[in-house]
Design a protein around this motif. Structure first.
Motif, PDB file in Angstrom:
ATOM      1  N   VAL A  22       0.851  -1.182   0.000  1.00 45.85           N
ATOM      2  CA  VAL A  22       0.000   0.000   0.000  1.00 45.85           C
ATOM      3  C   VAL A  22       0.890   1.236   0.000  1.00 45.85           C
ATOM      4  O   VAL A  22       1.876   1.303   0.739  1.00 45.85           O
ATOM      5  CB  VAL A  22      -0.921   0.016   1.236  1.00 45.85           C
ATOM      6  N   ALA A  23       0.551   2.189  -0.840  1.00 43.67           N
ATOM      7  CA  ALA A  23       1.201   3.493  -0.827  1.00 43.67           C
ATOM      8  C   ALA A  23       0.196   4.516  -0.313  1.00 43.67           C
ATOM      9  O   ALA A  23      -0.933   4.590  -0.814  1.00 43.67           O
ATOM     10  CB  ALA A  23       1.675   3.879  -2.223  1.00 43.67           C
ATOM     11  N   LEU A  24       0.579   5.295   0.690  1.00 44.42           N
ATOM     12  CA  LEU A  24      -0.299   6.302   1.276  1.00 44.42           C
ATOM     13  C   LEU A  24       0.550   7.470   1.779  1.00 44.42           C
ATOM     14  O   LEU A  24       1.786   7.357   1.856  1.00 44.42           O
ATOM     15  CB  LEU A  24      -1.146   5.708   2.396  1.00 44.42           C
ATOM     16  N   PRO A  25      -0.073   8.602   2.120  1.00 42.41           N
ATOM     17  CA  PRO A  25       0.723   9.750   2.565  1.00 42.41           C
ATOM     18  C   PRO A  25       1.577   9.409   3.787  1.00 42.41           C
ATOM     19  O   PRO A  25       1.110   8.745   4.726  1.00 42.41           O
ATOM     20  CB  PRO A  25      -0.341  10.802   2.900  1.00 42.41           C
ATOM     21  N   ALA A  26       2.807   9.861   3.766  1.00 45.02           N
ATOM     22  CA  ALA A  26       3.730   9.511   4.857  1.00 45.02           C
ATOM     23  C   ALA A  26       3.259  10.058   6.200  1.00 45.02           C
ATOM     24  O   ALA A  26       3.598   9.485   7.249  1.00 45.02           O
ATOM     25  CB  ALA A  26       5.120  10.047   4.522  1.00 45.02           C
ATOM     26  N   GLU A  27       2.487  11.150   6.198  1.00 52.05           N
ATOM     27  CA  GLU A  27       2.026  11.752   7.452  1.00 52.05           C
ATOM     28  C   GLU A  27       0.717  11.150   7.962  1.00 52.05           C
ATOM     29  O   GLU A  27       0.236  11.536   9.026  1.00 52.05           O
ATOM     30  CB  GLU A  27       1.849  13.273   7.258  1.00 52.05           C
TER      31      GLU A  27
ATOM     32  N   ALA B   2       3.392   9.992  -6.780  1.00 52.29           N
ATOM     33  CA  ALA B   2       3.813  11.370  -6.526  1.00 52.29           C
ATOM     34  C   ALA B   2       2.632  12.217  -6.073  1.00 52.29           C
ATOM     35  O   ALA B   2       2.763  13.058  -5.160  1.00 52.29           O
ATOM     36  CB  ALA B   2       4.447  11.962  -7.782  1.00 52.29           C
ATOM     37  N   ASP B   3       1.454  12.000  -6.660  1.00 50.65           N
ATOM     38  CA  ASP B   3       0.274  12.773  -6.288  1.00 50.65           C
ATOM     39  C   ASP B   3      -0.220  12.411  -4.897  1.00 50.65           C
ATOM     40  O   ASP B   3      -0.725  13.271  -4.166  1.00 50.65           O
ATOM     41  CB  ASP B   3      -0.826  12.569  -7.332  1.00 50.65           C
ATOM     42  N   ILE B   4      -0.075  11.134  -4.535  1.00 49.29           N
ATOM     43  CA  ILE B   4      -0.477  10.717  -3.190  1.00 49.29           C
ATOM     44  C   ILE B   4       0.306  11.495  -2.136  1.00 49.29           C
ATOM     45  O   ILE B   4      -0.204  11.826  -1.052  1.00 49.29           O
ATOM     46  CB  ILE B   4      -0.283   9.188  -3.016  1.00 49.29           C
ATOM     47  N   GLY B   5       1.556  11.829  -2.452  1.00 48.15           N
ATOM     48  CA  GLY B   5       2.389  12.540  -1.481  1.00 48.15           C
ATOM     49  C   GLY B   5       2.000  13.986  -1.273  1.00 48.15           C
ATOM     50  O   GLY B   5       2.381  14.577  -0.247  1.00 48.15           O
ATOM     51  N   VAL B   6       1.247  14.591  -2.198  1.00 50.06           N
ATOM     52  CA  VAL B   6       0.950  16.026  -2.081  1.00 50.06           C
ATOM     53  C   VAL B   6      -0.540  16.341  -2.055  1.00 50.06           C
ATOM     54  O   VAL B   6      -0.928  17.437  -1.642  1.00 50.06           O
ATOM     55  CB  VAL B   6       1.615  16.802  -3.251  1.00 50.06           C
ATOM     56  N   ALA B   7      -1.378  15.429  -2.498  1.00 47.36           N
ATOM     57  CA  ALA B   7      -2.815  15.708  -2.592  1.00 47.36           C
ATOM     58  C   ALA B   7      -3.527  15.274  -1.316  1.00 47.36           C
ATOM     59  O   ALA B   7      -2.910  14.841  -0.333  1.00 47.36           O
ATOM     60  CB  ALA B   7      -3.395  14.993  -3.815  1.00 47.36           C
TER      61      ALA B   7
END
Length: 290
Positions: A166-171, A230-235
């Motif tokens: 799973v990839a999700l926002p790091a925060e 990349a979008d997951i990291g900023v959106a």
């Protein structure tokens, strides 16, 4: 011209007579004489001088003797190669492969070379529908496939399983867990590629969500893998699920966590019925590598 005629010709030349050649061949002398005469008529030249008490090669026979031996040796080699092909230790294995961790494919090829050093593997990378069609038509002997559970006209033999990630926002608070379950992700929008891009994988994820009793909100469109990460990291918070192809990606502000289940199964698609000896060797190697 028949191979047996050449064999009789060589036997007579080496034994120096029709009688001794017949004994060596375990047949009657008249059969040897008859076949030699037929060979001479077909070639249009006498092979033996029968005018003396001893049978001797003519000039033509002397010249043709090494050629006959070469033909018989080639026929023997062909029979041996055919026997090795039947045993699966020689020949060509036409294998459909998929994009994925190269080390596993290389280990498979190395192990197969150790078991059957004369068996040449001819790998072909094709889209899934073309891969399956090529196995059905006989263009390929077998093909590796991911996440597929049904292939009409073919048998699917499970080979190995790989985890999903799973990839999700790091925060996001969920990143505090070393491993995630689908239930953990139930309220987070899911970015999933359209089914037409990869039907087996799409069905694997959606079926697993249904079994887990969750219906994640639909997230923003899935574009390409790297653009989506990349979008997951900023959106706004969302997640996607993927399998490892060339190592786990490192993307700023994106966390990667293994998914508890489901796992991704890779199978070998083969024609129905007993596998060929070469495919059987491949299956043995794949079993040892899992």
């Amino acid at each position: 011209m028949e191979l047996r005629q050449l064999a009789y010709f060589v036997a007579v030349a080496e034994e120096g007579g029709f009688g001794r050649a017949a004994e060596r061949l375990s047949i009657v002398q008249s059969a040897v004489s008859q076949q030699i005469r037929r060979l001479e008529r077909e070639l249009g030249v006498p092979l033996f001088d029968r005018s003396t008490r001893h049978v001797r090669l003519t000039g033509a026979g002397e010249r043709l003797l090494p050629e006959a031996r070469a033909v018989l040796a080639a026929a023997h080699r062909a029979r041996q190669v055919a026997a090795d092909i039947r045993a699966g230790t020689d020949g060509v294995l036409r294998l459909g492969i998929l994009q994925g961790p190269g080390d596993r494919i290389y280990r498979m090829l190395n192990e197969l070379a150790a078991v059957a050093p004369r068996l040449r593997v001819r790998p072909r990378r094709l889209p899934l529908p073309a891969r399956l069609s090529a196995v059905r038509s006989g263009e390929l002997d077998a093909a590796l496939v991911r996440a597929l559970t049904n292939a009409p006209g073919l048998e699917l033999l499970p080979i190995w399983t790989d985890p999903l990630y799973v990839a999700l926002p790091a925060e996001h608070p969920l990143t505090r867990s070393a491993m995630l379950s689908l239930e953990d992700l139930a309220e987070l929008p899911l970015r999933l590629a359209p089914r037409e891009d990869n039907p087996p994988f799409h069905d694997l994820v959606t079926d697993a969500c249904r079994v887990a009793g969750i219906t994640p909100p639909q997230g923003p469109p899935f574009t390409t893998f790297h653009e989506t990460l990349a979008d997951i990291g900023v959106a706004a918070p969302s997640w996607t699920v993927f399998y490892e192809v060339a190592g786990l990606p490192e993307v700023p502000r994106v966390a990667i966590r293994p998914l508890a289940e489901p796992a991704l199964t890779t199978s070998l698609a083969v024609p129905p019925g007993p596998p060929t000896p070469a495919v059987r060797h491949l299956l043995d190697v794949l079993t040892r590598l899992t």
